[in-house]
Design a protein around this motif. Sequence first.
Motif, PDB file in Angstrom:
ATOM      1  N   TYR A 256       0.814  -1.219   0.000  1.00 61.27           N
ATOM      2  CA  TYR A 256       0.000   0.000   0.000  1.00 61.27           C
ATOM      3  C   TYR A 256       0.844   1.265   0.000  1.00 61.27           C
ATOM      4  CZ  TYR A 256      -3.866  -3.169   0.722  1.00 61.27           C
ATOM      5  OH  TYR A 256      -4.781  -4.184   0.561  1.00 61.27           O
ATOM      6  N   PHE A 257       2.149   1.126   0.168  1.00 59.64           N
ATOM      7  CA  PHE A 257       3.029   2.282   0.007  1.00 59.64           C
ATOM      8  C   PHE A 257       2.978   2.813  -1.422  1.00 59.64           C
ATOM      9  CE2 PHE A 257       6.330   2.458   3.627  1.00 59.64           C
ATOM     10  CZ  PHE A 257       5.387   2.057   4.550  1.00 59.64           C
ATOM     11  N   GLU A 258       2.549   1.958  -2.354  1.00 62.61           N
ATOM     12  CA  GLU A 258       2.427   2.398  -3.747  1.00 62.61           C
ATOM     13  C   GLU A 258       1.440   3.547  -3.876  1.00 62.61           C
ATOM     14  OE1 GLU A 258       2.838  -0.506  -7.146  1.00 62.61           O
ATOM     15  OE2 GLU A 258       2.149  -1.877  -5.589  1.00 62.61           O
ATOM     16  N   ILE A 259       0.378   3.510  -3.085  1.00 64.53           N
ATOM     17  CA  ILE A 259      -0.615   4.591  -3.146  1.00 64.53           C
ATOM     18  C   ILE A 259       0.004   5.903  -2.681  1.00 64.53           C
ATOM     19  CG2 ILE A 259      -2.788   5.430  -2.179  1.00 64.53           C
ATOM     20  CD1 ILE A 259      -3.838   2.629  -2.185  1.00 64.53           C
ATOM     21  N   ILE A 260       0.842   5.834  -1.631  1.00 64.76           N
ATOM     22  CA  ILE A 260       1.510   7.041  -1.144  1.00 64.76           C
ATOM     23  C   ILE A 260       2.374   7.647  -2.240  1.00 64.76           C
ATOM     24  CG2 ILE A 260       3.178   7.943   0.539  1.00 64.76           C
ATOM     25  CD1 ILE A 260       2.289   5.695   2.426  1.00 64.76           C
ATOM     26  N   ALA A 261       3.176   6.807  -2.881  1.00 67.70           N
ATOM     27  CA  ALA A 261       4.046   7.296  -3.954  1.00 67.70           C
ATOM     28  C   ALA A 261       3.236   7.805  -5.131  1.00 67.70           C
ATOM     29  CB  ALA A 261       4.996   6.189  -4.404  1.00 67.70           C
ATOM     30  N   ALA A 262       2.131   7.126  -5.450  1.00 67.33           N
ATOM     31  CA  ALA A 262       1.297   7.542  -6.585  1.00 67.33           C
ATOM     32  C   ALA A 262       0.671   8.916  -6.331  1.00 67.33           C
ATOM     33  CB  ALA A 262       0.207   6.508  -6.843  1.00 67.33           C
ATOM     34  N   VAL A 263       0.218   9.139  -5.106  1.00 65.26           N
ATOM     35  CA  VAL A 263      -0.349  10.458  -4.765  1.00 65.26           C
ATOM     36  C   VAL A 263       0.717  11.541  -4.892  1.00 65.26           C
ATOM     37  CG1 VAL A 263      -1.306  11.856  -2.899  1.00 65.26           C
ATOM     38  CG2 VAL A 263      -2.162   9.535  -3.273  1.00 65.26           C
ATOM     39  N   ALA A 264       1.917  11.263  -4.363  1.00 65.08           N
ATOM     40  CA  ALA A 264       2.999  12.253  -4.427  1.00 65.08           C
ATOM     41  C   ALA A 264       3.406  12.551  -5.858  1.00 65.08           C
ATOM     42  CB  ALA A 264       4.205  11.749  -3.628  1.00 65.08           C
ATOM     43  N   LEU A 265       3.587  11.518  -6.687  1.00 64.07           N
ATOM     44  CA  LEU A 265       3.990  11.730  -8.076  1.00 64.07           C
ATOM     45  C   LEU A 265       2.883  12.415  -8.871  1.00 64.07           C
ATOM     46  CD1 LEU A 265       5.740   8.295  -8.738  1.00 64.07           C
ATOM     47  CD2 LEU A 265       6.851  10.540  -8.682  1.00 64.07           C
ATOM     48  N   GLY A 266       1.646  12.024  -8.617  1.00 65.67           N
ATOM     49  CA  GLY A 266       0.535  12.664  -9.319  1.00 65.67           C
ATOM     50  C   GLY A 266       0.452  14.147  -9.015  1.00 65.67           C
ATOM     51  N   TYR A 267       0.706  14.495  -7.752  1.00 67.98           N
ATOM     52  CA  TYR A 267       0.650  15.907  -7.352  1.00 67.98           C
ATOM     53  C   TYR A 267       1.833  16.689  -7.909  1.00 67.98           C
ATOM     54  CZ  TYR A 267       0.562  20.057  -4.382  1.00 67.98           C
ATOM     55  OH  TYR A 267       0.553  21.346  -3.932  1.00 67.98           O
ATOM     56  N   LEU A 268       3.039  16.124  -7.796  1.00 67.21           N
ATOM     57  CA  LEU A 268       4.252  16.842  -8.199  1.00 67.21           C
ATOM     58  C   LEU A 268       4.390  16.968  -9.717  1.00 67.21           C
ATOM     59  CD1 LEU A 268       6.801  15.285  -5.671  1.00 67.21           C
ATOM     60  CD2 LEU A 268       5.837  17.605  -5.611  1.00 67.21           C
TER      61      LEU A 268
END
Length: 310
Positions: A256-268
């Motif tokens: 589920y850490f993938e969701i954290i990274a996906a949110v960060a990359l999507g925002y940045l």
Amino acid sequence: MSATPSSPFRGMVLMAGCMLVLPVMDAIAKYMATVEGMSPGQVTFYRFFFQLASVLPVLIALNGLAAFSAKRPWMNLLRGAIHGAASLMFFMAVKYMPLADVFAIYFVEPFILTAMSAIFLKEKVGWRRWLAIAVGFGGAMIVIQPSYEVFGMKALLPVACAFLYALYMFLNRAIGEADTPMTMQTMAGIGGTIFMGGALLLGTAADGVDFEMSLPTSWLGLVLLVLLGAISGYIHLLVVRAFRMATLSVLAPFQYFEIIAAVALGYLLFDEFPTPSKWLGILIIVGSGLFILWREQRRTTPARTVKDIA
């Protein structure tokens, strides 16, 4: 070959790092589709082609020609084709939808896999896990509903990806101990490359906009595609290594850490951020998934094999 946990903490750190890096692969796919104008079908083909090209020398150096000596070659090639189809669905989804939305919906995969295992492998699934599956799908609907209003049927692409990847994982369990993880990885890479080559030809013949053939239009695009394949291949090998250090029950929640990274990359990178209702759906999906993992850990104390994630 059984998993032989030797350093659970190192395995947890390695798994967490892998899960934080994997979404970079999907961000590259989104960039290639939305900025470089490359079709998702072509990006998926390059993903498997460069994955195979980047890891094959290492696999041959470690295992020699035994990397190709599969006892069930056709089953492994089929696994690769299914993995290719799942990746295609995912890359098509990230072209049209925010990264975090796609990842959140995709995480219904453990629910589908649990249901498949109960129906086809006759694994015992109690009412609590069936309830968690239903609640998890409810969380997915919270994420899908507003996306469906904007993107139409494309909002269901992550569900199709989750089903195909669950089928891929199901075949891992069904194949069992016949081949080594390295052989399964090599043959699956070949199967995925062949499948995507055929899909590109058929999609182009049908004038499918998501299957147009093309070459990278810039050096940056070429570098990103090579990086896409390398991440896919080498991160997978690191995940296999992590599962030699710790058990599945310890490492699985880190997915589920993938969701954290996906949110960060999507925002940045793409100025995307989930709405409050989508955050609610994400939390429900993650909570349901963790509950299923916890119940399965209590049901099966023996460690699973590395092949479960090959």
